[in-house]
Scaffold this active site. Structure first.
Site, PDB file in Angstrom:
ATOM      1  N   ASP A   7     -10.800   3.883  -1.667  1.00 55.26           N
ATOM      2  CA  ASP A   7     -11.344   2.902  -0.729  1.00 55.26           C
ATOM      3  C   ASP A   7     -12.864   2.832  -0.813  1.00 55.26           C
ATOM      4  OD1 ASP A   7      -8.716   2.973   0.066  1.00 55.26           O
ATOM      5  OD2 ASP A   7      -9.183   2.899   2.201  1.00 55.26           O
ATOM      6  N   ASP A  35       0.822  -1.215   0.000  1.00 53.30           N
ATOM      7  CA  ASP A  35       0.000   0.000   0.000  1.00 53.30           C
ATOM      8  C   ASP A  35       0.859   1.270   0.000  1.00 53.30           C
ATOM      9  OD1 ASP A  35      -2.296   1.498   0.096  1.00 53.30           O
ATOM     10  OD2 ASP A  35      -2.913   0.864   2.097  1.00 53.30           O
TER      11      ASP A  35
HETATM   12  C1  9PG Z   1      -5.166   0.595   5.702  1.00 60.46           C
HETATM   13  C2  9PG Z   1      -5.893   1.059   4.489  1.00 60.46           C
HETATM   14  C3  9PG Z   1      -6.458  -0.113   3.677  1.00 60.46           C
HETATM   15  C4  9PG Z   1      -7.048   0.411   2.395  1.00 60.46           C
HETATM   16  C5  9PG Z   1      -6.013   1.202   1.630  1.00 60.46           C
HETATM   17  C6  9PG Z   1      -5.458   2.338   2.487  1.00 60.46           C
HETATM   18  O1  9PG Z   1      -5.077   8.570   5.721  1.00 60.46           O
HETATM   19  N1  9PG Z   1      -5.236   8.358   4.499  1.00 60.46           N
HETATM   20  O2  9PG Z   1      -5.131   9.287   3.709  1.00 60.46           O
HETATM   21  C7  9PG Z   1      -5.530   7.072   4.042  1.00 60.46           C
HETATM   22  C8  9PG Z   1      -5.736   6.836   2.684  1.00 60.46           C
HETATM   23  C9  9PG Z   1      -6.057   5.561   2.252  1.00 60.46           C
HETATM   24  C10 9PG Z   1      -6.139   4.539   3.160  1.00 60.46           C
HETATM   25  C11 9PG Z   1      -5.924   4.757   4.492  1.00 60.46           C
HETATM   26  C12 9PG Z   1      -5.611   6.022   4.940  1.00 60.46           C
HETATM   27  O3  9PG Z   1      -6.473   3.271   2.715  1.00 60.46           O
HETATM   28  O4  9PG Z   1      -6.521   1.709   0.437  1.00 60.46           O
HETATM   29  O5  9PG Z   1      -7.504  -0.662   1.602  1.00 60.46           O
HETATM   30  O6  9PG Z   1      -5.441  -1.047   3.392  1.00 60.46           O
HETATM   31  O7  9PG Z   1      -4.959   1.812   3.709  1.00 60.46           O
HETATM   32  O8  9PG Z   1      -4.632   1.682   6.366  1.00 60.46           O
END
Ligand code: 9PG
Length: 450
Positions: free
Chosen positions: A322, A262
């Site tokens: 997401d 990720d």
């Molecule tokens: C786990 C998640 C899941 C998910 C991913 C990703 O803080 N943010 O900007 C942020 C963006 C995307 C996000 C999480 C936080 O999602 O897409 O499937 O694995 O991480 O943290």
């Protein structure tokens, strides 16, 4: 005059859509959201796309696409302008044919790798970060009653971004966890973000030289989450690549042979690299290291990843933001103009607009929902997400079987066993097992009403 422009967002969560050129592309309001939303170098360049662009006028599509990395197409006065590199192709015709010919040209150069992992259970969209080994052990036993192939532990097992060891919620350690999953007949999957580092991690403290810096010499911040800054690694450094190799190899050594990797765009973020090269070129070399550390038999799912630069090395890629157990966070979409955040509508809209990549790589539109518990989605909204998963062929959910009532369990069972015939019936609709499914009402991003 061009009627609409296909705007292709840079990474998994960046919006992709056909957009009426007479209307302005929604403007992203907050700089802190911009850093997650799309390529920050083009954050204010709203009518431009990563790697390719296409114009549709009177049913005819003209596509301009790069065969190299680190490129962009910008709309200026109704014309597409190629940015970066020399190796471009133009395709003209019906939408599907034009996109297919670009995809084939691109894959000839960078390879194809589209593997089917079978149905995946992922811990994120139900338990979020609140996981521990007892909960996972209990859930594996329930999930194993259904025809899943993979049990994937998402964020929440690690100490911090950069510190890829089990935290105190997984006292028996990750090898024991992988073993418990395998004992139940499932393939152990694990989430990691190998190019991302929390400011307060041990890694950042011990190896500050690993961090990607900006022109002022301070670490580049690619996101802010879990109460800490997300910093990026300079993946053009050989010591960083060595660390990445060891990190990936250690997860494989624990017994996980399905990795969801990720925040990969951190590895291609703007900054001053030790070895000057294109951002995506450096990213590509780093994921070559990841693939060689993981071996050919490990399933690698890219997430938050530059789309085109990931083709040929990953088995699958997330093609939208997401999913979420709600339709739309209108404060973020309509008022801030950021369509990259969590929400079923965002996930479906952008994923649908990237289906042309099918066959180059397996396409993950993110989880489908079956539960009514802790879920604001209506049955028909849930159905649309399930249908998109059947169309893409990547079937996953985070619903714990214990949360489902009898009817929902039956729907899940059918979804996991079902291999319906999927036929495209128009640019916005499909026949899925004989049912007509129209995505038209959810595609496209509008600015807030003025
Ligand atoms: C786990 C998640 C899941 C998910 C991913 C990703 O803080 N943010 O900007 C942020 C963006 C995307 C996000 C999480 C936080 O999602 O897409 O499937 O694995 O991480 O943290």
């Amino acid at each position: 005059m061009a009627a609409s422009f296909y705007r292709h967002g840079w990474h998994s969560w960046s919006p992709a859509a056909w957009h009426d050129t007479a209307r302005p592309w929604p403007r992203v309001t907050l700089p802190d959201l911009i850093i997650n939303a799309d390529d920050p170098e083009f954050a204010t360049d709203l009518l431009s796309g990563s790697g390719l662009g296409a114009i549709e006028s009177d049913g005819e599509v003209t596509l301009l696409g790069a065969l190299h990395l680190d490129s962009r197409v910008r709309m200026v006065d109704g014309e597409m302008i190629p940015l970066g590199g020399e190796d471009w192709i133009t395709a003209k015709g019906l939408e599907e044919a034009a996109f297919a010919s670009y995809r084939e040209g691109f894959c000839k150069r960078w390879g194809t790798r589209a593997t089917d992992p079978g149905p995946v259970w992922c811990s994120w969209y139900s338990f979020w970060g609140n996981i521990d080994e007892d909960l996972m052990t209990k859930t594996v036993a329930d999930v194993a009653q259904f025809p899943f192939s993979v049990f994937q532990i998402d964020a929440g097992w690690e100490r911090a971004l950069g510190d890829w060891q089990a935290n105190s919620s997984f006292r028996s350690g990750m090898p024991a966890m992988a073993e418990r999953i395998r004992e139940k007949g499932l393939r152990p999957g694990l989430w990691m973000a190998p190019f991302a580092v929390h400011r307060r991690s041990e890694l950042a403290d011990r190896y500050p030289q690993f961090l990607l810096l900006n022109d002022e010499g301070t670490p580049v911040r690619f996101a802010h989450n879990w109460g800490d800054d997300g910093l990026a690694l300079d993946v053009t450094r050989s010591d960083v690549l060595e660390w990445v190799r060891e990190t990936v190899a250690s997860a494989i050594g624990w017994g996980f042979d399905y990795l969801k990797l990720d925040f990969l765009y951190a590895g291609a973020f703007p900054g001053r690299r030790e070895t000057p090269m294109g951002r995506e070129e450096g990213y590509r070399r780093a994921i070559e290291t990841v693939r060689s550390a993981a071996g050919e038999n490990t399933f690698l799912l890219a997430c938050g990843a530059p789309i085109l630069a990931s083709i040929g090395l990953f088995d699958a890629i997330r093609i939208g933001p997401d999913a979420a157990p709600y339709w739309e966070d209108t404060a973020r979409t309509r008022w801030l103009g950021d369509w990259s955040g969590p929400g079923a509508r965002n996930a479906i809209a952008t994923s649908f607009s990237r289906l042309w990549l099918q066959r180059a790589i397996t396409l993950d539109p993110d989880v489908a929902f079956f539960r009514s518990r802790s879920n604001l989605l209506t049955p028909s909204q849930r159905r649309l997400g399930q249908d998109l998963a059947l169309i893409s062929g990547f079937r996953s959910t985070s619903d714990p079987p214990a949360w489902l009532d009898l009817e929902e369990r039956q729907l899940l069972e059918e979804f996991l066993n079902d291999r319906p015939v999927v036929l495209r019936s128009s640019s916005t609709s499909f026949e899925v097992g004989g049912r007509h499914v129209d995505f038209q009402p959810v595609l496209g991003f509008e600015d807030r009403p003025s």
